[in-house]
Write a protein that holds these residues in place. Structure first.
Motif, PDB file in Angstrom:
ATOM      1  N   ALA A  13       0.823  -1.208   0.000  1.00 61.12           N
ATOM      2  CA  ALA A  13       0.000   0.000   0.000  1.00 61.12           C
ATOM      3  C   ALA A  13       0.860   1.262   0.000  1.00 61.12           C
ATOM      4  O   ALA A  13       0.480   2.282  -0.597  1.00 61.12           O
ATOM      5  CB  ALA A  13      -0.936  -0.008   1.205  1.00 61.12           C
ATOM      6  N   GLU A  14       2.011   1.198   0.647  1.00 60.90           N
ATOM      7  CA  GLU A  14       2.909   2.349   0.713  1.00 60.90           C
ATOM      8  C   GLU A  14       3.514   2.692  -0.641  1.00 60.90           C
ATOM      9  O   GLU A  14       3.995   3.807  -0.852  1.00 60.90           O
ATOM     10  CB  GLU A  14       4.025   2.076   1.730  1.00 60.90           C
ATOM     11  N   GLN A  15       3.480   1.739  -1.561  1.00 65.51           N
ATOM     12  CA  GLN A  15       4.054   1.966  -2.897  1.00 65.51           C
ATOM     13  C   GLN A  15       3.046   2.590  -3.865  1.00 65.51           C
ATOM     14  O   GLN A  15       3.369   2.884  -5.009  1.00 65.51           O
ATOM     15  CB  GLN A  15       4.563   0.647  -3.471  1.00 65.51           C
ATOM     16  N   ILE A  16       1.836   2.772  -3.397  1.00 66.46           N
ATOM     17  CA  ILE A  16       0.784   3.345  -4.240  1.00 66.46           C
ATOM     18  C   ILE A  16       0.554   4.808  -3.871  1.00 66.46           C
ATOM     19  O   ILE A  16       0.387   5.140  -2.695  1.00 66.46           O
ATOM     20  CB  ILE A  16      -0.537   2.558  -4.060  1.00 66.46           C
ATOM     21  N   ASP A  17       0.554   5.680  -4.848  1.00 63.62           N
ATOM     22  CA  ASP A  17       0.272   7.095  -4.635  1.00 63.62           C
ATOM     23  C   ASP A  17      -1.250   7.264  -4.581  1.00 63.62           C
ATOM     24  O   ASP A  17      -1.929   7.250  -5.613  1.00 63.62           O
ATOM     25  CB  ASP A  17       0.866   7.926  -5.782  1.00 63.62           C
ATOM     26  N   LYS A  18      -1.792   7.403  -3.395  1.00 62.31           N
ATOM     27  CA  LYS A  18      -3.245   7.464  -3.210  1.00 62.31           C
ATOM     28  C   LYS A  18      -3.866   8.718  -3.829  1.00 62.31           C
ATOM     29  O   LYS A  18      -5.079   8.760  -4.081  1.00 62.31           O
ATOM     30  CB  LYS A  18      -3.591   7.411  -1.720  1.00 62.31           C
ATOM     31  N   SER A  19      -3.055   9.724  -4.079  1.00 64.84           N
ATOM     32  CA  SER A  19      -3.575  10.969  -4.643  1.00 64.84           C
ATOM     33  C   SER A  19      -3.612  10.930  -6.168  1.00 64.84           C
ATOM     34  O   SER A  19      -4.086  11.869  -6.808  1.00 64.84           O
ATOM     35  CB  SER A  19      -2.707  12.157  -4.196  1.00 64.84           C
ATOM     36  N   LYS A  20      -3.152   9.829  -6.727  1.00 68.64           N
ATOM     37  CA  LYS A  20      -3.009   9.736  -8.186  1.00 68.64           C
ATOM     38  C   LYS A  20      -3.965   8.720  -8.794  1.00 68.64           C
ATOM     39  O   LYS A  20      -4.255   7.684  -8.202  1.00 68.64           O
ATOM     40  CB  LYS A  20      -1.564   9.346  -8.522  1.00 68.64           C
ATOM     41  N   SER A  21      -4.455   9.028  -9.989  1.00 66.61           N
ATOM     42  CA  SER A  21      -5.193   8.060 -10.798  1.00 66.61           C
ATOM     43  C   SER A  21      -4.243   7.613 -11.911  1.00 66.61           C
ATOM     44  O   SER A  21      -3.806   8.432 -12.715  1.00 66.61           O
ATOM     45  CB  SER A  21      -6.454   8.691 -11.398  1.00 66.61           C
ATOM     46  N   TYR A  22      -3.930   6.339 -11.941  1.00 67.57           N
ATOM     47  CA  TYR A  22      -2.955   5.807 -12.892  1.00 67.57           C
ATOM     48  C   TYR A  22      -3.599   5.477 -14.232  1.00 67.57           C
ATOM     49  O   TYR A  22      -4.813   5.255 -14.324  1.00 67.57           O
ATOM     50  CB  TYR A  22      -2.338   4.531 -12.322  1.00 67.57           C
ATOM     51  N   SER A  23      -2.778   5.421 -15.271  1.00 66.49           N
ATOM     52  CA  SER A  23      -3.266   4.919 -16.547  1.00 66.49           C
ATOM     53  C   SER A  23      -3.474   3.417 -16.393  1.00 66.49           C
ATOM     54  O   SER A  23      -2.963   2.804 -15.438  1.00 66.49           O
ATOM     55  CB  SER A  23      -2.252   5.197 -17.660  1.00 66.49           C
ATOM     56  N   LYS A  33       3.743  -5.746  -9.754  1.00 62.57           N
ATOM     57  CA  LYS A  33       5.012  -5.571  -9.053  1.00 62.57           C
ATOM     58  C   LYS A  33       4.877  -5.745  -7.540  1.00 62.57           C
ATOM     59  O   LYS A  33       5.818  -6.167  -6.856  1.00 62.57           O
ATOM     60  CB  LYS A  33       5.575  -4.183  -9.371  1.00 62.57           C
ATOM     61  N   LEU A  34       3.703  -5.443  -7.014  1.00 65.35           N
ATOM     62  CA  LEU A  34       3.496  -5.493  -5.562  1.00 65.35           C
ATOM     63  C   LEU A  34       3.586  -6.935  -5.048  1.00 65.35           C
ATOM     64  O   LEU A  34       2.910  -7.821  -5.546  1.00 65.35           O
ATOM     65  CB  LEU A  34       2.142  -4.891  -5.192  1.00 65.35           C
ATOM     66  N   ASP A  35       4.406  -7.136  -4.048  1.00 72.06           N
ATOM     67  CA  ASP A  35       4.619  -8.477  -3.479  1.00 72.06           C
ATOM     68  C   ASP A  35       3.691  -8.676  -2.279  1.00 72.06           C
ATOM     69  O   ASP A  35       3.970  -8.220  -1.180  1.00 72.06           O
ATOM     70  CB  ASP A  35       6.086  -8.626  -3.049  1.00 72.06           C
ATOM     71  N   VAL A  36       2.566  -9.362  -2.519  1.00 69.82           N
ATOM     72  CA  VAL A  36       1.586  -9.560  -1.449  1.00 69.82           C
ATOM     73  C   VAL A  36       1.381 -11.042  -1.141  1.00 69.82           C
ATOM     74  O   VAL A  36       1.371 -11.459   0.016  1.00 69.82           O
ATOM     75  CB  VAL A  36       0.226  -8.915  -1.823  1.00 69.82           C
ATOM     76  N   ALA A  37       1.211 -11.856  -2.161  1.00 68.82           N
ATOM     77  CA  ALA A  37       0.932 -13.284  -1.977  1.00 68.82           C
ATOM     78  C   ALA A  37       2.123 -14.137  -2.407  1.00 68.82           C
ATOM     79  O   ALA A  37       2.952 -13.717  -3.211  1.00 68.82           O
ATOM     80  CB  ALA A  37      -0.307 -13.676  -2.775  1.00 68.82           C
ATOM     81  N   ASN A  38       2.166 -15.348  -1.862  1.00 77.81           N
ATOM     82  CA  ASN A  38       3.231 -16.282  -2.212  1.00 77.81           C
ATOM     83  C   ASN A  38       2.800 -17.260  -3.305  1.00 77.81           C
ATOM     84  O   ASN A  38       3.291 -18.373  -3.386  1.00 77.81           O
ATOM     85  CB  ASN A  38       3.667 -17.069  -0.966  1.00 77.81           C
ATOM     86  N   PHE A  39       1.846 -16.827  -4.111  1.00 71.17           N
ATOM     87  CA  PHE A  39       1.366 -17.659  -5.207  1.00 71.17           C
ATOM     88  C   PHE A  39       0.949 -16.745  -6.354  1.00 71.17           C
ATOM     89  O   PHE A  39       0.926 -15.517  -6.209  1.00 71.17           O
ATOM     90  CB  PHE A  39       0.189 -18.532  -4.759  1.00 71.17           C
ATOM     91  N   ASP A  40       0.639 -17.331  -7.475  1.00 68.30           N
ATOM     92  CA  ASP A  40       0.251 -16.564  -8.653  1.00 68.30           C
ATOM     93  C   ASP A  40      -1.220 -16.166  -8.529  1.00 68.30           C
ATOM     94  O   ASP A  40      -2.104 -16.823  -9.060  1.00 68.30           O
ATOM     95  CB  ASP A  40       0.486 -17.407  -9.917  1.00 68.30           C
ATOM     96  N   ASP A  41      -1.467 -15.073  -7.806  1.00 71.23           N
ATOM     97  CA  ASP A  41      -2.851 -14.693  -7.538  1.00 71.23           C
ATOM     98  C   ASP A  41      -3.509 -13.999  -8.736  1.00 71.23           C
ATOM     99  O   ASP A  41      -2.853 -13.578  -9.683  1.00 71.23           O
ATOM    100  CB  ASP A  41      -2.964 -13.825  -6.283  1.00 71.23           C
TER     101      ASP A  41
END
Length: 230
Positions: A13-23, A33-41
Motif C-alpha cells: 500500500a505504501e508503494q501506491i500514490d493514493k492521490s493519483k489516478s494511474y493509466s 510488481k506489488l509483493d503480497v501473496a506467495n502464489f500466482d494470484d
C-alpha cells in the motif's frame, strides 16, 4: 484499514500514490510488481457505475470472453440429455448429467466453476436456485449458459469467458487474469471489460457513467485507474 492488514499488504500500500489516478498500463504493471501473496494470484478489476440497481433497466448482467483467458482451468458442468449431452461431452464438459447431476448438487457437491443447461432441462435446474444462485452459478440466458448451443457455451467457458453483474451498490468486479500474465495481455483483458460496460450503458443513465475504477490482486490493495486513460 491498512494498519490492520499484514506486513506485506501495508508495504504494498505504501508503494501506491493514493492521490493519483494511474493509466491502465501503469496500474496493471504496479499491481503485478506489488509483493503480497506467495502464489500466482488473480488480478481483478472493480468498476463503480452510476446506476440505480433498483431500476430493472439499470441492472447490468452479461458475459464476455476475455481475449487472453483468465489463467484458470474452468470446470464446467452441463445439464443436458440425448444428443446435446453427447455434444457437451465432445466439447470438453467435465460433468454432464440430468436428474443425477441435480441430485449430486443438492447433496452438496459444488466442485465446478460454470453450469450450463439446455432450456428443456431448466425445470430440473430451477430447483437448485437456492444452492447455485448465491454462488453465482445458476445458468442464465443473459450469460449464455442457458442455450441449445452447448458446444459454444462449453468452449467459451473453457476459453476464458467471465460473467459480470452489478451488485446493489452499482459495483462490478471481474477477474482479468493472473499476476504472471504479460502486462499487455492483462491490459487487453481490462479494456475488453471496460468496452463491454460502455457498450451496455443503460439509456436511462445520465451524468458520469463510470465513477471509479480500481485494479488489485486477490489479497493486495487497489490501485485507482483514470477513466481518461481508456
Amino acid at each position: 484499514m491498512a494498519r490492520n492488514r499484514g506486513k506485506k499488504y501495508r508495504s504494498a500500500a505504501e508503494q501506491i500514490d493514493k492521490s493519483k489516478s494511474y493509466s491502465v498500463d501503469e496500474a496493471v504493471a504496479l499491481v503485478q510488481k506489488l509483493d503480497v501473496a506467495n502464489f500466482d494470484d488473480s488480478i481483478e478489476v472493480v468498476v463503480k457505475l452510476n446506476v440505480d440497481t433498483k431500476q430493472a433497466d439499470q441492472q447490468l448482467r452479461g458475459a464476455v470472453v476475455l481475449p487472453n483467458g483468465t489463467g484458470k482451468d474452468q470446470k464446467v458442468v452441463v445439464f443436458a440429455k440425448g444428443e446435446k449431452a453427447k455434444e457437451a461431452e465432445a466439447a470438453g464438459a467435465d460433468v454432464v448429467g440430468e436428474d443425477d447431476l441435480a441430485q449430486k448438487i443438492m447433496d452438496g457437491w459444488l466442485d465446478f466453476d460454470v453450469a450450463v443447461s439446455t432450456p428443456d432441462m431448466m425445470a430440473q435446474v430451477g430447483r437448485l436456485g437456492r444452492v447455485l444462485g448465491p454462488k453465482g452459478l445458476m445458468p442464465n440466458p443473459k450469460t449464455g449458459t442457458v442455450t441449445m448451443d452447448v458446444t459454444k457455451a462449453v468452449s467459451e467457458a473453457k476459453a476464458g469467458k467471465v460473467t459480470y453483474r452489478t451488485d446493489r451498490d452499482g459495483n462490478i468486479a471481474v477477474a482479468i487474469g493472473k499476476k504472471s500474465f504479460d502486462t499487455e495481455k492483462l491490459v487487453e483483458n481490462f479494456k475488453t471489460i471496460e468496452n463491454v460496460l460502455v457498450k451496455n450503458r443503460p439509456a436511462s443513465v445520465h451524468g458520469t457513467y463510470i465513477q471509479n475504477i480500481s485494479v488489485s490482486s486477490t489479497f493486495g490493495p487497489g490501485v485507482k485507474v483514470s477513466p481518461e486513460s481508456f
